[in-house]
Design a protein around this motif. Structure first.
Motif, PDB file in Angstrom:
ATOM      1  N   VAL A  12       0.804  -1.190  -0.080  1.00 11.48           N
ATOM      2  CA  VAL A  12       0.010  -0.028  -0.004  1.00 11.48           C
ATOM      3  C   VAL A  12       0.852   1.133  -0.009  1.00 11.48           C
ATOM      4  N   ILE A  13       1.838   1.153   0.900  1.00  7.82           N
ATOM      5  CA  ILE A  13       2.658   2.465   0.795  1.00  7.82           C
ATOM      6  C   ILE A  13       3.507   2.576  -0.689  1.00  7.82           C
ATOM      7  N   ILE A  14       4.154   1.560  -1.307  1.00  9.11           N
ATOM      8  CA  ILE A  14       4.517   1.565  -2.285  1.00  9.11           C
ATOM      9  C   ILE A  14       3.556   2.116  -3.401  1.00  9.11           C
ATOM     10  N   LEU A  15       2.274   1.551  -3.461  1.00  7.84           N
ATOM     11  CA  LEU A  15       1.305   2.189  -4.499  1.00  7.84           C
ATOM     12  C   LEU A  15       0.969   3.502  -3.995  1.00  7.84           C
ATOM     13  N   ILE A  16       0.950   3.848  -3.063  1.00 11.17           N
ATOM     14  CA  ILE A  16       0.423   5.359  -2.608  1.00 11.17           C
ATOM     15  C   ILE A  16       1.502   6.335  -3.114  1.00 11.17           C
ATOM     16  N   GLY A  17       2.884   5.839  -2.996  1.00  8.81           N
ATOM     17  CA  GLY A  17       4.047   6.583  -3.255  1.00  8.81           C
ATOM     18  C   GLY A  17       4.102   6.958  -4.892  1.00  8.81           C
ATOM     19  N   MET A  18       3.637   5.539  -5.582  1.00 10.66           N
ATOM     20  CA  MET A  18       3.696   5.520  -7.038  1.00 10.66           C
ATOM     21  C   MET A  18       2.767   6.474  -7.526  1.00 10.66           C
ATOM     22  N   VAL A  19       1.370   6.429  -7.143  1.00 11.37           N
ATOM     23  CA  VAL A  19       0.410   7.331  -7.317  1.00 11.37           C
ATOM     24  C   VAL A  19       0.946   8.987  -7.527  1.00 11.37           C
ATOM     25  N   VAL A  20       1.312   9.055  -6.143  1.00 11.17           N
ATOM     26  CA  VAL A  20       1.728  10.625  -5.811  1.00 11.17           C
ATOM     27  C   VAL A  20       2.832  11.087  -6.726  1.00 11.17           C
ATOM     28  N   LEU A  21       3.608  10.112  -6.981  1.00  8.24           N
ATOM     29  CA  LEU A  21       4.783  10.701  -7.802  1.00  8.24           C
ATOM     30  C   LEU A  21       4.343  10.740  -9.209  1.00  8.24           C
ATOM     31  N   GLY A  22       3.515   9.848  -9.778  1.00  4.51           N
ATOM     32  CA  GLY A  22       3.067   9.982 -10.876  1.00  4.51           C
ATOM     33  C   GLY A  22       2.223  11.419 -11.089  1.00  4.51           C
ATOM     34  N   LEU A  23       1.431  11.572 -10.094  1.00  2.00           N
ATOM     35  CA  LEU A  23       0.641  12.950 -10.122  1.00  2.00           C
ATOM     36  C   LEU A  23       1.592  14.154 -10.065  1.00  2.00           C
ATOM     37  N   CYS A  24       2.711  13.870  -9.498  1.00  3.25           N
ATOM     38  CA  CYS A  24       3.709  15.142  -9.392  1.00  3.25           C
ATOM     39  C   CYS A  24       4.460  15.210 -10.983  1.00  3.25           C
ATOM     40  N   ILE A  25       4.698  14.037 -11.440  1.00  2.60           N
ATOM     41  CA  ILE A  25       5.387  14.143 -12.581  1.00  2.60           C
ATOM     42  C   ILE A  25       4.511  14.570 -13.759  1.00  2.60           C
ATOM     43  N   PHE A  26       3.329  13.887 -13.875  1.00  2.00           N
ATOM     44  CA  PHE A  26       2.675  13.960 -15.131  1.00  2.00           C
ATOM     45  C   PHE A  26       1.287  15.161 -14.912  1.00  2.00           C
ATOM     46  N   LEU A  27       0.734  14.897 -13.777  1.00  2.00           N
ATOM     47  CA  LEU A  27      -0.598  15.723 -13.813  1.00  2.00           C
ATOM     48  C   LEU A  27      -0.347  17.138 -13.374  1.00  2.00           C
ATOM     49  N   LEU A  28       0.734  17.627 -12.260  1.00  3.23           N
ATOM     50  CA  LEU A  28       0.753  18.868 -11.833  1.00  3.23           C
ATOM     51  C   LEU A  28       1.093  19.725 -12.929  1.00  3.23           C
ATOM     52  N   PRO A  29       2.291  19.354 -13.602  1.00  5.61           N
ATOM     53  CA  PRO A  29       2.617  20.203 -14.947  1.00  5.61           C
ATOM     54  C   PRO A  29       1.548  20.742 -15.767  1.00  5.61           C
ATOM     55  N   GLU A  30       0.673  19.450 -16.055  1.00 10.35           N
ATOM     56  CA  GLU A  30      -0.343  19.646 -16.998  1.00 10.35           C
ATOM     57  C   GLU A  30      -1.472  20.741 -16.576  1.00 10.35           C
ATOM     58  N   ILE A  31      -1.683  20.486 -15.194  1.00 10.86           N
ATOM     59  CA  ILE A  31      -2.558  21.388 -14.608  1.00 10.86           C
ATOM     60  C   ILE A  31      -2.204  22.797 -14.553  1.00 10.86           C
ATOM     61  N   ALA A  32      -1.054  22.966 -14.246  1.00 12.17           N
ATOM     62  CA  ALA A  32      -0.205  24.408 -14.329  1.00 12.17           C
ATOM     63  C   ALA A  32      -0.241  24.993 -15.544  1.00 12.17           C
ATOM     64  N   SER A  33       0.015  24.230 -16.705  1.00 14.66           N
ATOM     65  CA  SER A  33       0.015  24.683 -18.116  1.00 14.66           C
ATOM     66  C   SER A  33      -1.538  25.189 -18.627  1.00 14.66           C
ATOM     67  N   ARG A  34      -2.522  24.286 -18.062  1.00  8.12           N
ATOM     68  CA  ARG A  34      -3.758  24.550 -18.743  1.00  8.12           C
ATOM     69  C   ARG A  34      -4.375  25.642 -17.764  1.00  8.12           C
ATOM     70  N   ASP A  35      -4.008  25.979 -16.694  1.00  9.12           N
ATOM     71  CA  ASP A  35      -4.374  27.010 -15.942  1.00  9.12           C
ATOM     72  C   ASP A  35      -3.728  28.446 -16.641  1.00  9.12           C
ATOM     73  N   ALA A  36      -2.579  28.198 -17.010  1.00  9.01           N
ATOM     74  CA  ALA A  36      -1.869  29.333 -17.404  1.00  9.01           C
ATOM     75  C   ALA A  36      -2.365  29.694 -18.882  1.00  9.01           C
ATOM     76  N   GLU A  37      -2.886  28.698 -19.682  1.00  7.66           N
ATOM     77  CA  GLU A  37      -3.478  29.030 -20.858  1.00  7.66           C
ATOM     78  C   GLU A  37      -4.892  29.590 -20.687  1.00  7.66           C
ATOM     79  N   ALA A  38      -5.602  29.064 -19.713  1.00  5.39           N
ATOM     80  CA  ALA A  38      -6.977  29.551 -19.606  1.00  5.39           C
ATOM     81  C   ALA A  38      -7.024  31.223 -18.830  1.00  5.39           C
ATOM     82  N   HIS A  39      -5.955  31.317 -18.022  1.00  2.77           N
ATOM     83  CA  HIS A  39      -5.944  32.658 -17.464  1.00  2.77           C
ATOM     84  C   HIS A  39      -4.522  33.328 -17.750  1.00  2.77           C
TER      85      HIS A  39
END
Length: 162
Positions: A12-39
């Protein structure tokens, strides 16, 4: 039975770590760039947002690593040692750091959105929920740390007597 429980918790700890790391690497930059384009008027906030998110995730990953180490100590029948106390102490400090980061984030959101007319109640309520969850974890780890400290002290006294 004990090994299966710790094996499951390690997974469970490894799975949580992988999910959060995936969010940090792939999802957060995408969210930030979409927000920058929208605003585009607030596009300059993209990089401080990413920096804050990565700073926030650092104590989280440290706490996950310490929890994994604690499970390894339990597997090796070293649950009531100074090593376990140190791991619990680091986990408690990490949760307190996370609480401080969330508090600073709430304050910065309130300051940055003052006078803009933006609805920030969702962000603030999410921050308070995360703060509450982190404070529960910090309290639980603190109580567990005190219990392990008592057992370690009793164990060291018994070793001196015998």
């Amino acid at each position: 039975m004990n090994r299966w429980a710790t094996f499951f918790l390690k997974g469970v700890i490894i799975l949580i770590g992988m999910v959060v790391l995936g969010l940090c690497i792939f999802l957060l930059p995408e969210i930030a760039s979409r927000d920058a384009e929208a605003h585009p008027e607030t596009a300059y906030l993209q990089y401080p947002f990413l920096l804050a998110a990565y700073l926030f995730s650092t104590p989280f990953f440290i706490a996950l690593y310490q929890a994994f180490k604690l499970l390894v100590y339990i597997d090796k029948n070293n649950a009531f040692t100074e090593l376990s106390l140190r791991a619990l102490k680091v986990i408690k400090r990490c949760t307190i750091t996370i609480i401080a980061f969330i508090g600073a984030g709430i304050i910065s959101v309130v300051i940055l959105s003052a006078g803009t007319g933006e609805d920030i109640t969702g962000i603030i309520s999410l921050g308070f929920m995360l703060t509450f969850a982190s404070s529960i974890i910090a309290t639980f780890v603190g109580v567990l740390q005190k219990l392990v400290k008592v057992v370690v002290d009793i164990k060291s006294e018994n070793d001196l007597i015998v």
